[in-house]
Motif scaffolding. Structure first.
Motif, PDB file in Angstrom:
ATOM      1  N   LEU A  10      11.479  42.981  87.551  1.00 34.49           N
ATOM      2  CA  LEU A  10      11.417  41.558  87.255  1.00 34.49           C
ATOM      3  C   LEU A  10      10.934  40.811  88.490  1.00 34.49           C
ATOM      4  N   SER A  11      10.008  39.881  88.292  1.00 32.89           N
ATOM      5  CA  SER A  11       9.569  39.066  89.420  1.00 32.89           C
ATOM      6  C   SER A  11      10.600  37.989  89.745  1.00 32.89           C
ATOM      7  N   SER A  12      11.354  37.530  88.737  1.00 33.50           N
ATOM      8  CA  SER A  12      12.440  36.587  88.962  1.00 33.50           C
ATOM      9  C   SER A  12      13.371  36.625  87.761  1.00 33.50           C
ATOM     10  N   SER A  13      14.614  36.273  87.999  1.00 26.61           N
ATOM     11  CA  SER A  13      15.589  36.205  86.906  1.00 26.61           C
ATOM     12  C   SER A  13      16.659  35.197  87.295  1.00 26.61           C
ATOM     13  N   ARG A  14      17.114  34.468  86.294  1.00 24.77           N
ATOM     14  CA  ARG A  14      18.107  33.424  86.534  1.00 24.77           C
ATOM     15  C   ARG A  14      19.054  33.344  85.351  1.00 24.77           C
ATOM     16  N   VAL A  15      20.335  33.193  85.644  1.00 25.66           N
ATOM     17  CA  VAL A  15      21.339  32.950  84.611  1.00 25.66           C
ATOM     18  C   VAL A  15      21.934  31.575  84.878  1.00 25.66           C
ATOM     19  N   TYR A  16      22.343  30.893  83.817  1.00 28.53           N
ATOM     20  CA  TYR A  16      22.859  29.546  84.010  1.00 28.53           C
ATOM     21  C   TYR A  16      23.869  29.205  82.909  1.00 28.53           C
ATOM     22  N   ALA A  17      24.692  28.234  83.200  1.00 25.91           N
ATOM     23  CA  ALA A  17      25.636  27.666  82.244  1.00 25.91           C
ATOM     24  C   ALA A  17      25.488  26.154  82.275  1.00 25.91           C
ATOM     25  N   THR A  18      25.475  25.550  81.097  1.00 23.94           N
ATOM     26  CA  THR A  18      25.245  24.112  80.990  1.00 23.94           C
ATOM     27  C   THR A  18      26.222  23.491  80.006  1.00 23.94           C
ATOM     28  N   ALA A  22      21.119  20.292  93.601  1.00 26.08           N
ATOM     29  CA  ALA A  22      21.454  20.949  94.868  1.00 26.08           C
ATOM     30  C   ALA A  22      21.159  22.431  94.766  1.00 26.08           C
ATOM     31  N   ASN A  23      20.834  23.027  95.908  1.00 29.73           N
ATOM     32  CA  ASN A  23      20.594  24.468  96.000  1.00 29.73           C
ATOM     33  C   ASN A  23      21.304  25.021  97.229  1.00 29.73           C
ATOM     34  N   TYR A  24      22.034  26.091  97.036  1.00 25.19           N
ATOM     35  CA  TYR A  24      22.653  26.804  98.150  1.00 25.19           C
ATOM     36  C   TYR A  24      22.342  28.287  97.982  1.00 25.19           C
ATOM     37  N   LYS A  25      21.473  28.788  98.871  1.00 25.16           N
ATOM     38  CA  LYS A  25      20.988  30.160  98.748  1.00 25.16           C
ATOM     39  C   LYS A  25      20.418  30.351  97.343  1.00 25.16           C
ATOM     40  N   ASN A  26      21.014  31.233  96.535  1.00 23.19           N
ATOM     41  CA  ASN A  26      20.472  31.490  95.199  1.00 23.19           C
ATOM     42  C   ASN A  26      21.152  30.666  94.103  1.00 23.19           C
ATOM     43  N   PHE A  27      22.047  29.787  94.499  1.00 20.84           N
ATOM     44  CA  PHE A  27      22.765  28.982  93.519  1.00 20.84           C
ATOM     45  C   PHE A  27      22.099  27.611  93.380  1.00 20.84           C
ATOM     46  N   TYR A  42      28.254  23.529  74.888  1.00 21.02           N
ATOM     47  CA  TYR A  42      28.357  24.505  75.977  1.00 21.02           C
ATOM     48  C   TYR A  42      27.259  25.542  75.777  1.00 21.02           C
ATOM     49  N   MET A  43      26.473  25.782  76.813  1.00 22.15           N
ATOM     50  CA  MET A  43      25.342  26.697  76.696  1.00 22.15           C
ATOM     51  C   MET A  43      25.365  27.734  77.819  1.00 22.15           C
ATOM     52  N   LEU A  44      25.028  28.974  77.464  1.00 21.84           N
ATOM     53  CA  LEU A  44      24.780  30.044  78.421  1.00 21.84           C
ATOM     54  C   LEU A  44      23.340  30.489  78.240  1.00 21.84           C
ATOM     55  N   GLY A  45      22.619  30.693  79.349  1.00 22.04           N
ATOM     56  CA  GLY A  45      21.215  31.049  79.232  1.00 22.04           C
ATOM     57  C   GLY A  45      20.766  32.017  80.294  1.00 22.04           C
ATOM     58  N   VAL A  46      19.629  32.637  80.023  1.00 23.67           N
ATOM     59  CA  VAL A  46      19.023  33.562  80.968  1.00 23.67           C
ATOM     60  C   VAL A  46      17.511  33.367  80.925  1.00 23.67           C
ATOM     61  N   GLN A  47      16.882  33.416  82.090  1.00 19.79           N
ATOM     62  CA  GLN A  47      15.428  33.319  82.210  1.00 19.79           C
ATOM     63  C   GLN A  47      14.929  34.552  82.949  1.00 19.79           C
ATOM     64  N   LEU A  48      14.009  35.266  82.325  1.00 20.29           N
ATOM     65  CA  LEU A  48      13.473  36.500  82.898  1.00 20.29           C
ATOM     66  C   LEU A  48      11.965  36.394  83.003  1.00 20.29           C
TER      67      LEU A  48
END
Length: 716
Positions: A663-671, A563-568, A708-714
């Protein structure tokens, strides 16, 4: 056990110009295991470079990949830890709670059981895993060069030649060092042991293909002709040394009784193939393929096999005269039939070999002679799987719903598998590979997906899939004798590895019940298991065994939600299986006796003269009634049905203007991975891997860690 850690870092760079483009990446992965001690730990460095160079009719896309990894393995030394040790996790659970961890008076500094104090045989698992060092270091290089030439490039006719060259080399170095240690009786060694092995695997591939594409009105053709040759080489070198002096410096030349050995073997696969794709007006589609494969793993008379296939499809939604409802966006029917060969066995298995180091007595003297000491089948040949599929693909409600329903029927003949043989044959190889009959798998695959895109800021996809399987053994070769596994049987008309044993009929409550039942044992007493007399001869013996249930899941399923809601963004993935039973070695050992190992809490409800309302038999030394034999008594076969929440991930994409376009795009996530498994099974993993003929026997599998994982994509 302890908390482990995992990290993964990846950096990639891409670019190019008019005639060339490239992509380069570096990756680092590290995983620290959850068992106290040296293992399991894993670390890997890798890099990849892909390029595409194109000029006129010429194009080439070379790539190279390199990886270096280092792993601490969980590995037993059978000659050191005696008694046919189970996997470490079993020993860890069975260890008695009064066993200490450390003992400075013992060689190695770790505690062990004492026959005078503990009256048990239990291994100090953290001690063994800390003292024993077993590592594997691997370097792999994989390179591809695939030049292609566009011979014809017309509007309706195209002809392309492509050469594919690949080279794959893996060098593995195994290191095993065990110091002198004392972990209690049965688990000790007065000398140190050092083993070092080197394994080199080389795979080379040469492939030539010629592809023609032609269009004649509504007729579209693609014809491919090809040839491949693959060579495989494996070289091993092993060396052993022991009784190294202290302080230890583990080098082979430091020890005694040094010896070395090695092996070198090769195999090759040669193939010729052709494929025709035909499409008429995007309504009628045909794909026809034929392969001719030759493998050096079979004798010359059985070396080659021919494997054809044919696939047909009809896109009904493109037929104007059918006038399908508007709710049907796309509808296609398809069917296929094909054969596929398998030669994935070891090399030289069809060749009889003479052992030249056989000692025997001749005229009162010891003489060295030769003898064939392993039974082999000289007539092994290609295993063939014949598949028939019928399916429907549909998209409904303006492509909001996708549905696929498929029926499959796969029959495998001349199955290549190691079949156990009696020890009385004298063969060193107790499971020679033969073409052991045939089997059939059939079932239905269903996949359903719903796409929701009606809101500007919110959309989601939810998909579910299910697959059923019906396994049947059609033949077993020879006289169709059954093949026995661990508490399992494979026989014609049944499934592979069905559970096999005695039928449980309750617990004897009195001596009269024992006397009036079929004879089981001279020591049978109240509190023992009642086994059913199937053949009515008043004696419980091997003739009273029968099949007890399936070891193979009758259905597997999965669920994926994004699912996607705006930037989430949000992702959920779950999977499971149902319709099978598990025979757990660990649970049965924990229910054997309270005298020698730690026990499961279920044994607290065992039968006693004061506790007769139970299905758990009495506990008695040496189990004279054979209560622990293979049967369907409660707990001995457990339902394997499960549903696992494999992955839940939540991410947020940061607007690019936040960083002033740096940055052209950046994303943080938790898994979270392996969040929870809903299961009946009292072991750790209901989806373990086991042998071919005992797929339902869990010898002891490690619990899956929750991660448990925390990540970032730049992206720059």
């Amino acid at each position: 056990m302890k908390s482990g850690s995992r990290q993964n870092h990846n950096v990639s760079l891409s670019g190019g110009g008019e005639n060339i483009s490239y992509n380069a990446s570096l990756d680092y992965f590290q995983n620290e295991g959850v068992l106290v001690g040296n293992a399991p730990d894993y670390e890997r460095y890798s890099g990849r470079i892909n390029t595409v160079m194109e000029k006129g009719i010429f194009k080439v896309s070379p790539s190279i990949y390199y990886a270096h990894s280092f792993e601490n393995n969980l590995n037993y030394r059978g000659g050191v830890l005696t008694g046919g040790r189970p996997p470490l996790i079993n020993d860890l659970v069975m260890a008695i709670p009064t066993l200490a961890l450390y003992d400075e008076n013992n060689a190695g500094g770790y505690a062990g059981t004492s026959s005078q104090i503990h009256q048990t045989i239990a291994l100090n698992v953290p001690g063994a895993n800390s003292l024993f060092e077993t590592t594997t270091e691997v370097d792999r290089t994989f390179a591809i060069l695939n030049p292609q030439l566009q011979i014809l490039d017309g509007e309706n006719h195209k002809l392309k030649y492509k050469l594919n060259l690949s080279y794959d080399k893996t060098i593995a170095r195994d290191f095993s060092f065990i110091p002198a240690f004392n972990l209690g009786y049965f688990f000790n060694s007065g000398i140190s042991l050092l083993d070092q092995d080197t394994r080199v695997y080389t795979v080379g591939l040469v492939e030539n293909t010629l592809t023609y594409n032609g269009t004649f009105g509504k007729h579209n053709f693609e014809l491919l002709l090809g040839q491949t040759f693959q060579s495989n080489k494996a070289e091993t070198t092993n060396a052993h040394s022991e009784n190294l002096p202290q302080p230890y410096y583990p080098v082979l030349s430091n020890g005694e009784n040094q010896n070395a050995g090695g092996s070198n073997n090769e195999s090759s696969l040669a193939s010729y193939f052709g494929r025709l794709n035909y499409n008429f007006d995007d309504r009628y589609l045909i794909t026809a393929t034929v392969r001719r494969d030759g493998s050096s793993r079979f004798a010359p008379q059985n070396r080659y096999g021919t494997f054809p296939s044919l696939a047909l499809a009809w896109r009904l939604s493109n037929e104007e005269y059918l006038n399908l409802p508007d709710e049907v966006s796309n509808l296609k029917l398809r069917a296929s039939y094909g054969e596929l060969g398998n030669q994935n066995i070891a090399n030289y298995l069809y060749q009889p070999v003479i052992n030249r180091n056989i000692l025997y007595n001749f005229d009162g003297a010891s003489v060295t002679g030769g003898l064939q000491t392993s039974i082999i089948s000289e007539d092994i040949k290609w295993e063939t799987t014949t598949s028939f599929n019928v399916a429907m693909d549909a998209s409904l409600f303006n492509n909001a719903v996708d549905l696929t329903v498929e029926y499959y029927n796969k029959e495998t003949t001349d199955v290549l598998v190691g079949v156990p043989i009696p020890a009385s044959t004298g063969s060193i190889n107790q499971a020679p590979v033969v073409n052991a009959g045939s089997l059939k798998n059939s079932g239905v695959d269903v996949e359903l997906t719903y796409h929701y895109n009606n809101l500007e800021d919110f959309n989601f996809d939810i998909s579910a899939n299910m697959s059923t399987i019906n396994n049947e053994v059609l033949a077993l070769g020879g006289n169709d004798e059954p093949v026995y596994g661990t508490g399992a049987i494979t026989q014609v008309g049944g499934e592979v590895g069905e559970h096999f044993g005695y039928i449980y009929d309750g617990i004897f409550q009195s001596q009269d019940e024992v006397d009036n039942h079929a004879f089981q044992s001279a020591a049978t007493a109240p509190g023992d298991v009642i086994f059913r007399d199937l053949n009515g001869d008043d004696v419980i013996n091997a003739e009273d065994r029968t099949t007890l249930g399936s070891a193979l899941p009758s259905v597997t399923y999965g669920l994926n939600f994004t699912a996607n809601y705006k930037n989430f963004d949000f992702t959920l993935f779950a999977s499971g299986a149902a319709g099978f039973y598990i025979n757990s070695r660990l649970y049965r050992t924990l229910m054997w006796s309270t005298d020698y190992v730690n026990s499961h809490t279920d044994i607290l409800n065992r039968w006693t003269p004061e506790n007769t309302n139970t299905n758990i038999p009495r506990v008695v030394a040496n189990d004279p009634n054979g209560n622990a034999r293979d049967s369907d008594r409660p707990g001995w076969l457990q339902k394997g049905d499960y549903l696992r929440l494999n992955t839940i991930s939540f991410g947020y994409t940061i607007p690019s203007e936040t960083f002033n376009d740096v940055l052209s795009s950046s994303r943080v996530y938790a898994t979270v991975q392996n969040l929870h498994t809903f299961q009946h099974y009292k072991g750790y993993n209901p989806d373990f891997n086991s042998g071919v003929f005992n797929p339902g026997f869990d010898n002891g599998t490690y619990p899956r860690p929750r991660t448990y994982m925390l990540g970032v994509q730049l992206s720059f």
